[in-house]
Design an enzyme around this catalytic site. Structure first.
Site, PDB file in Angstrom:
ATOM      1  CB  THR A 281      -0.897  -0.240   1.439  1.00  0.00           C
ATOM      2  OG1 THR A 281      -0.015   0.090   2.816  1.00  0.00           O
ATOM      3  CG2 THR A 281      -1.662  -0.423   1.920  1.00  0.00           C
ATOM      4  CG  ASP A 282       1.029   5.808  -1.062  1.00  0.00           C
ATOM      5  OD1 ASP A 282       2.276   5.843   0.169  1.00  0.00           O
ATOM      6  OD2 ASP A 282       1.327   6.891  -1.644  1.00  0.00           O
ATOM      7  CD1 TRP A 283       4.785   5.668   4.575  1.00  0.00           C
ATOM      8  CD2 TRP A 283       4.468   4.534   2.849  1.00  0.00           C
ATOM      9  NE1 TRP A 283       6.246   4.801   4.685  1.00  0.00           N
ATOM     10  CE2 TRP A 283       5.737   3.836   3.791  1.00  0.00           C
ATOM     11  CE3 TRP A 283       3.968   3.408   1.809  1.00  0.00           C
ATOM     12  CZ2 TRP A 283       6.604   2.829   3.278  1.00  0.00           C
ATOM     13  CZ3 TRP A 283       5.474   2.534   1.696  1.00  0.00           C
ATOM     14  CH2 TRP A 283       6.071   2.065   1.978  1.00  0.00           C
ATOM     15  N   GLY A 285      -3.029   3.696   3.616  1.00  0.00           N
ATOM     16  CA  GLY A 285      -3.450   4.181   2.514  1.00  0.00           C
ATOM     17  C   GLY A 285      -4.320   3.058   2.321  1.00  0.00           C
TER      18      GLY A 285
END
Ligand code: BGC
Length: 785
Positions: A281-283, A285
């Site tokens: 995931t993005d941070w 997210g």
């Protein structure tokens, strides 16, 4: 009897060995992978899939577990770590940003004897403007070396979202408005980085083309625009480079978080394109860790103990199957096995920063774009005295902010670069600017958040007397316009996309005064993205788009201004006349939705509708007859190139065909030319842009008078459009025109061929269908040629 005794002894000898190995815990890399997975507890599996967290004291950000917080970071300042499972020989991986350079802390408390700087390369938009995939590969290779030499496993780059709108706050981290340019650049860069034995994470998958409420933004986009534009670059990068990892985006796509979308992550990325690595995931997210793992999003970053617990509970109560968890675990372990940390690759903490700086300088010169050069105002004759205006001349913006920022050892400003190149800088002006900038910086309020942009320093007004004095004492005037942006915020039109009043006045007054005595004026654009030019470009004699050129920026700009390097960059995004001409202007950045959520740093529910459909950038301007200020693919040189006739290998497309043409340098100095191949499709059932980029190449450095023959291969796949009604890529039957040019609006040669019958090139799945009907733009009935 004897043999029985031997057999007995052998058995007795074996017993202790067997029992030891049965008790022994299988070790990663020694035991079969499946045995390692079988030996893991559910908690250990969950730990492997959830990062160690972020030690940040920000309200709303879940803290790390005390055990994890006690483990010292291997590389301070790296963005994330995975959990080690020591019992099974699984080490922790270290992940670090980002697209313009390895982002780590340059100073370590534990060690006052050494610094840990990284090279700040030019931003991705500049690199793409070189149109040179071999250069992107070389830059990637050097990135890879820094990643490895600092003990990092995975670089969180490249960023490859599209330049849908000039105001996208992170456009500088991305390559282009066109997916072929984005995908080709990303693939070359990834192959370069990974040739050094470390990983990459192509990001942000997908449709993360803006910052406004990025974590809760629902993007409504048609299947066709998704496939042809927003996914296409990722598809090219996955197929050509098979990156170790992919980072899913924050936003929702047609009602579903990207990181929770099985359609996006499993059906498209893995099943259709064959991606083999892991997805993170993005941070912070997404919202539901169980849905993320179920969708095929293998690693949750930066991770928090609540997510680990949620996964364990879900497996225990049967809402998440152990097999699904195992599939993710296996994908992660495959990458761990390849990682330098697992392979115990020695690292020096001392990459060759000097050699890398030299490449950063060369790369920067390759992607600068000469927009205007009236009466050969450039290159500047040697040893001139330059009246240097504009804050950014003395305080160059070398790159953007946020995770795209780099902690470089030094940055060469433009005044320093020009002096180094033998020019003299008008001293009084230099004094005025230096004092002004120093004072403004001392009084500048801090950024609202640690990663964010501090408020920009207002452009210094210059009074008439100083301008007149400069006219007397200098040979030429040079004005630098600076812009910066970064994560968390998009740009705005007023005083950002558009110039400020002070900047406008400066250009007009300086141009008036210098022209009155026959002296030239040059503008250098030190910007991260598309900026307004039409209202002021008539005033100066030359304009060099230098982008945000990295730590060697001042030297690189001086190389181009002095003619040491002949500019060869071309635009990978169109420059419109006015912001209102941008096809998504009415639909950017979207709107906030009513919600009971308490405001947090994670934003509020919002939505945006991509109703321009496939008509983004030049696909719009060229099809709808809207004149841009500078078109996609545009860029001048200090020399001229002649395009010879184009020859097609056949008049009917069978499997593939080749278009061949010879480019000759007809000018006085050596140079390189970016040659672009556009294809116009016959009118079929689908709406079509006037033409689309289908191939490109950059010549070698050609001496005056010398030529190079370039060959471009086209297949039916290069002609296909996505037909959502059939969930298939279809090349319509009919006449196609290959248009080879120096820009999308400067076609020099063309030739036609036929496709006898419609070809269904590839079938896909009917997924990510919009949950609302989108009234999309369609091409005007008669397209002029
Ligand atoms: C950014 C990513 C970055 C990550 C780790 C996020 O805020 O969107 O691009 O890789 O942080 O720093």
């Amino acid at each position: 009897m004897l043999s029985l005794r031997i057999a007995l002894v052998a058995i007795l000898l074996l017993v202790p060995m067997l029992s030891t190995s049965a008790q022994d815990v299988p070790q990663l890399g020694e035991a079969p992978l499946q045995d390692v997975i079988d030996a893991m507890t559910t908690k250990e599996k969950a730990l492997l899939l959830v990062g160690m967290g972020f030690s940040m004291n920000i309200p709303g950000v879940p803290p790390m577990s005390p055990e994890d917080a006690a483990i010292p970071e291997k590389v301070p300042g790296a963005a994330g770590r995975t959990h080690a499972i020591d019992r099974l020989g699984i080490p922790s991986l270290t992940l670090s940003d980002g697209p313009a350079g390895v982002r780590i802390e340059p100073i370590r408390e534990s060690d006052s004897t050494q610094t840990y700087h990284a090279t700040a390369f030019p931003v991705a938009t500049l690199l793409a403007s070189s149109w040179d995939t071999a250069l992107a590969h070389s830059v990637g290779t050097v990135f890879g070396r820094e990643v490895r030499e600092y003990g990092i496993d995975i670089l969180l780059a490249p960023g490859m979202n599209l330049h849908r709108n000039p105001l996208g706050g992170r456009n500088f981290e991305y390559y282009s408005e066109d997916p072929l340019v984005s995908g080709s650049m990303a693939a070359a860069f990834v192959n370069g980085v990974e040739s050094e034995g470390v990983g990459t994470s192509i990001k942000h998958f997908a449709v993360n083309n803006q910052e406004f409420n990025r974590m809760q933004l629902n993007t409504h986009v048609s299947e066709r625009a998704l496939r042809e534009l927003y996914l296409k670059g990722f598809e090219i990068a996955v197929k050509e480079a098979q990156p170790w990892t992919v980072m899913s985006a924050y936003n929702l796509i047609n009602g579903e978080y990207a990181s929770e979308s099985e359609a996006l992550l499993t059906t498209i990325l893995r099943d259709e394109w064959g991606f083999e690595g892991f997805i993170m995931t993005d941070w912070f997210g997404g919202s539901d860790p169980v849905a993320q793992i179920a969708a095929g999003n293998d690693v949750l970053m930066p991770g928090n103990p609540g997510q680990t617990e949620a996964l364990v509970t879900a497996v225990e109560n049967g809402t998440l199957s152990e097999e699904t968890l195992d599939a993710s675990v296996e994908r992660v372990l495959q990458v761990v096995l390849a990682s330098p940390t697992f392979r115990k690759v020695a690292y020096s903490d001392a990459p060759d920063l000097e050699a890398h700086a030299a490449l950063a300088r060369q790369a920067a010169t390759e992607g600068m774009v000469l927009l205007k050069n009236e009466d050969e105002a450039l290159p500047l004759p040697a040893s001139q005295t330059i009246a240097l205006f504009g804050n950014a001349s003395y305080d160059l913006v070398v790159g953007g902010t946020g995770s795209g920022d780099v902690n470089e050892a030094y940055a060469v400003s433009l005044d320093a670069g020009l002096k180094e190149a033998g020019y003299t800088i008008h001293a009084a002006l230099e004094g005025d600017y230096s004092r002004y900038i120093e004072e403004a910086k001392a009084n500048r309020p801090p950024p609202p958040m640690p990663f964010m942009l501090p408020p920009p320093i207002a452009e210094m007004p210059v009074d008439e007397a100083r301008i007149q004095q400069a006219v007397q004492n200098a040979d030429v005037a040079l004005i630098t316009l600076g812009r910066n942006s970064g994560e968390f915020a998009d740009r705005v039109v007023e005083a950002d996309f558009d110039l400020t009043e002070v900047e406008q006045a400066l250009i007009q007054k300086v141009s008036g005064a210098f022209h009155a005595v026959g002296k030239d004026v040059v503008v250098v654009m030190n910007v991260g993205g598309v900026t307004e030019v039409a209202s002021w470009r008539d005033a100066p004699d030359a304009i060099l788009l230098a982008w945000q050129p990295g730590q060697e920026g001042g030297n690189a700009i001086a190389d181009v201004l002095s003619g040491q390097v002949n500019p060869s960059g071309k635009l990978t995004s169109s420059f419109p006349v006015a912001y209102t001409d941008v096809p998504s202007a009415e639909n950017f950045p979207g709107k906030e939705l009513p919600s009971d959520d308490a405001p947090s740093i994670f934003g509020v529910p919002s939505e945006v509708v991509y109703d321009e459909g496939i008509y983004v950038g030049y696909r719009y301007y060229n099809t709808f007859g809207v004149e841009p200020a500078y078109p996609f693919g545009y860029g001048l040189s200090y020399t001229d190139f002649d395009y010879g006739d184009v020859t097609l290998s056949a008049s009917m497309l069978d499997e593939e065909m080749t278009a061949t043409l010879t480019v000759t340098n007809t000018g006085e100095v050596e140079g390189r030319e970016v040659v672009q191949v556009y294809v116009s499709a016959p009118a079929g059932t689908l709406d079509k842009p006037k033409s689309e980029l289908r191939a490109f190449a950059k010549t070698d450095l050609l001496e005056p008078g010398s030529s190079q023959t370039l060959a471009f291969t086209l297949t039916a796949a290069d002609l296909a459009s996505y037909d959502a009604a059939r969930s298939a890529w279809v090349a319509a039957a009919g006449t196609y025109t290959v248009k080879i040019g120096a820009s999308s609006r400067d076609i020099r040669q063309q030739a036609s061929f036929e496709l006898a019958e419609e070809q269904v090139v590839e079938t896909a799945h009917p997924v990510l269908v919009p949950e609302m009907s989108i009234k999309e733009r369609t091409a005007p009935a008669a397209q002029e040629d």
